[in-house]
Design an enzyme around this catalytic site. Structure first.
Site, PDB file in Angstrom:
ATOM      1  N   ASP A 235       0.830  -1.205   0.000  1.00  0.00           N
ATOM      2  CA  ASP A 235       0.000   0.000   0.000  1.00  0.00           C
ATOM      3  C   ASP A 235       0.865   1.254   0.000  1.00  0.00           C
ATOM      4  O   ASP A 235       0.636   2.192  -0.772  1.00  0.00           O
ATOM      5  CB  ASP A 235      -0.892   0.016   1.252  1.00  0.00           C
ATOM      6  CG  ASP A 235      -1.880  -1.119   1.317  1.00  0.00           C
ATOM      7  OD1 ASP A 235      -3.051  -0.910   0.973  1.00  0.00           O
ATOM      8  OD2 ASP A 235      -1.483  -2.225   1.725  1.00  0.00           O
TER       9      ASP A 235
ATOM     10  N   GLU B  58      -5.918   7.136  -0.442  1.00  0.00           N
ATOM     11  CA  GLU B  58      -6.288   6.352   0.728  1.00  0.00           C
ATOM     12  C   GLU B  58      -5.209   6.380   1.799  1.00  0.00           C
ATOM     13  O   GLU B  58      -5.508   6.420   2.986  1.00  0.00           O
ATOM     14  CB  GLU B  58      -6.571   4.900   0.332  1.00  0.00           C
ATOM     15  CG  GLU B  58      -6.961   4.036   1.516  1.00  0.00           C
ATOM     16  CD  GLU B  58      -7.388   2.637   1.115  1.00  0.00           C
ATOM     17  OE1 GLU B  58      -7.880   1.905   1.994  1.00  0.00           O
ATOM     18  OE2 GLU B  58      -7.235   2.270  -0.065  1.00  0.00           O
TER      19      GLU B  58
ATOM     20  N   ASP C 157      -6.552   4.973  -5.287  1.00  0.00           N
ATOM     21  CA  ASP C 157      -6.544   3.799  -4.410  1.00  0.00           C
ATOM     22  C   ASP C 157      -5.307   2.991  -4.778  1.00  0.00           C
ATOM     23  O   ASP C 157      -5.286   2.302  -5.785  1.00  0.00           O
ATOM     24  CB  ASP C 157      -7.808   2.959  -4.590  1.00  0.00           C
ATOM     25  CG  ASP C 157      -7.963   1.923  -3.472  1.00  0.00           C
ATOM     26  OD1 ASP C 157      -6.941   1.594  -2.841  1.00  0.00           O
ATOM     27  OD2 ASP C 157      -9.091   1.463  -3.238  1.00  0.00           O
TER      28      ASP C 157
ATOM     29  N   LEU D  55      -3.945   0.388  -3.461  1.00  0.00           N
ATOM     30  CA  LEU D  55      -4.054  -1.068  -3.344  1.00  0.00           C
ATOM     31  C   LEU D  55      -5.456  -1.390  -2.849  1.00  0.00           C
ATOM     32  O   LEU D  55      -5.747  -1.294  -1.659  1.00  0.00           O
ATOM     33  CB  LEU D  55      -2.995  -1.633  -2.382  1.00  0.00           C
ATOM     34  CG  LEU D  55      -2.660  -3.130  -2.515  1.00  0.00           C
ATOM     35  CD1 LEU D  55      -1.413  -3.483  -1.683  1.00  0.00           C
ATOM     36  CD2 LEU D  55      -3.796  -4.039  -2.095  1.00  0.00           C
ATOM     37  N   ASP D  56      -6.317  -1.733  -3.762  1.00  0.00           N
ATOM     38  CA  ASP D  56      -7.684  -2.118  -3.409  1.00  0.00           C
ATOM     39  C   ASP D  56      -7.697  -3.607  -3.079  1.00  0.00           C
ATOM     40  O   ASP D  56      -7.061  -4.401  -3.764  1.00  0.00           O
ATOM     41  CB  ASP D  56      -8.608  -1.825  -4.592  1.00  0.00           C
ATOM     42  CG  ASP D  56     -10.080  -1.948  -4.224  1.00  0.00           C
ATOM     43  OD1 ASP D  56     -10.426  -1.618  -3.079  1.00  0.00           O
ATOM     44  OD2 ASP D  56     -10.868  -2.358  -5.083  1.00  0.00           O
TER      45      ASP D  56
ATOM     46  N   THR E  75      -6.883  -4.880   0.221  1.00  0.00           N
ATOM     47  CA  THR E  75      -5.698  -5.180   1.045  1.00  0.00           C
ATOM     48  C   THR E  75      -5.890  -6.451   1.863  1.00  0.00           C
ATOM     49  O   THR E  75      -4.949  -7.232   2.026  1.00  0.00           O
ATOM     50  CB  THR E  75      -5.378  -3.993   1.978  1.00  0.00           C
ATOM     51  OG1 THR E  75      -5.108  -2.831   1.176  1.00  0.00           O
ATOM     52  CG2 THR E  75      -4.168  -4.284   2.843  1.00  0.00           C
TER      53      THR E  75
ATOM     54  N   HIS F   9     -19.500  -8.915   3.734  1.00  0.00           N
ATOM     55  CA  HIS F   9     -20.888  -8.547   4.043  1.00  0.00           C
ATOM     56  C   HIS F   9     -21.884  -9.276   3.146  1.00  0.00           C
ATOM     57  O   HIS F   9     -22.985  -8.786   2.900  1.00  0.00           O
ATOM     58  CB  HIS F   9     -21.082  -7.029   3.866  1.00  0.00           C
ATOM     59  CG  HIS F   9     -20.098  -6.206   4.621  1.00  0.00           C
ATOM     60  ND1 HIS F   9     -19.064  -5.548   4.016  1.00  0.00           N
ATOM     61  CD2 HIS F   9     -19.973  -5.973   5.942  1.00  0.00           C
ATOM     62  CE1 HIS F   9     -18.339  -4.932   4.922  1.00  0.00           C
ATOM     63  NE2 HIS F   9     -18.877  -5.170   6.104  1.00  0.00           N
TER      64      HIS F   9
ATOM     65  N   GLY G  72     -12.600  -6.349  -3.087  1.00  0.00           N
ATOM     66  CA  GLY G  72     -12.176  -5.234  -3.917  1.00  0.00           C
ATOM     67  C   GLY G  72     -13.266  -4.653  -4.785  1.00  0.00           C
ATOM     68  O   GLY G  72     -13.879  -5.351  -5.592  1.00  0.00           O
TER      69      GLY G  72
ATOM     70  N   ASP H 229     -12.417   3.976  -3.449  1.00  0.00           N
ATOM     71  CA  ASP H 229     -12.738   2.592  -3.820  1.00  0.00           C
ATOM     72  C   ASP H 229     -13.625   2.523  -5.063  1.00  0.00           C
ATOM     73  O   ASP H 229     -13.568   1.544  -5.812  1.00  0.00           O
ATOM     74  CB  ASP H 229     -13.481   1.890  -2.685  1.00  0.00           C
ATOM     75  CG  ASP H 229     -12.585   1.593  -1.485  1.00  0.00           C
ATOM     76  OD1 ASP H 229     -11.406   1.275  -1.696  1.00  0.00           O
ATOM     77  OD2 ASP H 229     -13.067   1.691  -0.348  1.00  0.00           O
TER      78      ASP H 229
END
Length: 359
Positions: free
Chosen positions: A110, A133, A174, A176-177, A179, A245, A268, A300
């Site tokens: 990142d 980010e 971003d 590093l989406d 992580t 989620h 991601g 994101d």
């Protein structure tokens, strides 16, 4: 003794000196007036044209050039992401907890990707606002020069420059989406992304997959190197959702679209947007809809929003509101992304999903 026998009286000398001073004053005052006019402090320069033009030129940026630098930044950042992962020395640490209680992780990938991407863009476009980010440490400042070459694929799609005021531009990075997935060595989900918004509206998007070296880019009302698929299932869609989620989305999606609906958990936001498109990457899953129900950061989603918009697709909150890429760095209203579908009809089908996401 004066030349040729002419003797100057003291009065004549005084008059001569005063005349000389007068000439010098006239010349110098004219010089100052010209200098002041350059800065708008008095008079006009050349009919008033030169001053304003110089200011306007300094205050604009070419979106085609910004796209070229954004693609280069995403690739350069991706090189760092891949190098760190392959070295297996991530220096993983936690930045704290997300709103959902998960660890918000950060790695050397990142940090190093962020440094390359931020300073490449900042050196090329010092007057634009850049939101990223990760924290930018001034001690790690790099001057990364751009050679001002625009790749042929961009020139082919976008044939003319497109200038906008620099003050209207906001860049979202971003570095590093995904992580979390990066630390788990789930490489296919990882992307680096750059988005350019003008007056809060996403107009340029770049999503780069470091481990397959695939890059998607698009300019709204310009062109792109990626396209939509030929067909999508609106009645029984495949829905791509967050790995962390998926449960709450799955419950409502099945109620809305029926038991034949397939749910694809993935990491991601960049990867999820690419799942809606015709991407020539064997590691990329395919989906018809992208739904997110909790708080999400703008870096994101901005690049994916720009790409979808350029291709005629939509990304809104769950209530159908457009997302502004100014102000705060996140949105509360969840996310619905689609392409080649009746987006507002989909919004009406999901009346309770936002409430579910905030429980």
């Amino acid at each position: 003794m004066a030349p040729m026998g002419i003797r100057l009286s003291p009065l004549g000398v005084a008059v001569f000196c005063l005349l000389g001073l007068g000439v010098l004053y006239h010349l110098y005052s004219g010089f100052l007036a010209g200098r002041f006019s350059l800065f708008g402090l008095g008079g006009e320069l050349g009919g008033g044209a030169a001053g304003p033009v110089a200011v306007a030129d300094a205050g604009t940026v070419d979106l085609r050039e910004m796209l070229a630098v954004s693609v280069l930044a995403a690739v350069r950042g991706g090189d760092e992401v891949r190098r760190v992962r392959e070295s297996n020395v991530l220096h993983e640490k936690s930045k704290g907890k997300t709103r959902e209680g998960a660890e918000d992780k950060m790695t050397s990938g990142d940090v190093l990707s962020n440094r390359k991407m931020f300073y490449l863009l900042k050196t090329a476009f010092p007057s634009v606002q850049i939101n990223t980010e990760e924290h930018v440490d001034a001690n790690d400042k790099e001057v990364i020069l751009w050679d001002h070459k625009i790749p042929e694929d961009i020139l082919k799609e976008i044939t003319t420059p497109k200038e906008v005021p620099a003050e209207s531009v906001t860049v979202w990075i971003d570095p590093l989406d995904a992580t979390q997935e990066y630390t788990e060595d789930l490489r296919k989900y990882v992307t680096t992304m750059v988005c350019v918004a003008v007056n809060g509206k996403p107009v340029l998007g770049v999503i780069h997959k470091p481990f397959s070296e695939y890059t998607a880019w698009a300019m709204v009302d310009g062109g792109s190197n990626v396209k939509a698929r030929s067909s999508y299932s609106e009645k029984t869609p495949k829905i791509i959702v967050s790995r962390s989620h998926s449960g709450m989305v799955k419950q409502v999606a099945l109620q809305t679209f029926g038991n034949q609906t397939a749910i694809i958990p993935a990491g991601g936001a960049g990867y999820k947007v690419l799942a809606l498109l015709d991407v020539p990457d064997k590691t990329q899953e395919k989906a018809d809809l992208y739904i997110h129900v909790t708080y999400i950061k703008k870096w994101d989603i901005c690049a994916g929003n720009a790409i979808l918009k350029a291709l005629g697709g939509h990304m809104t909150t769950l209530s159908g509101e457009e997302i502004s890429y100014t102000g705060s760095d996140g949105i509360e209203g969840g996310l619905l992304a689609s392409i080649k579908m009746n987006h507002q009809a989909l919004v009406r089908k999901l009346p309770d999903l936002e409430k579910t996401g905030h429980k």
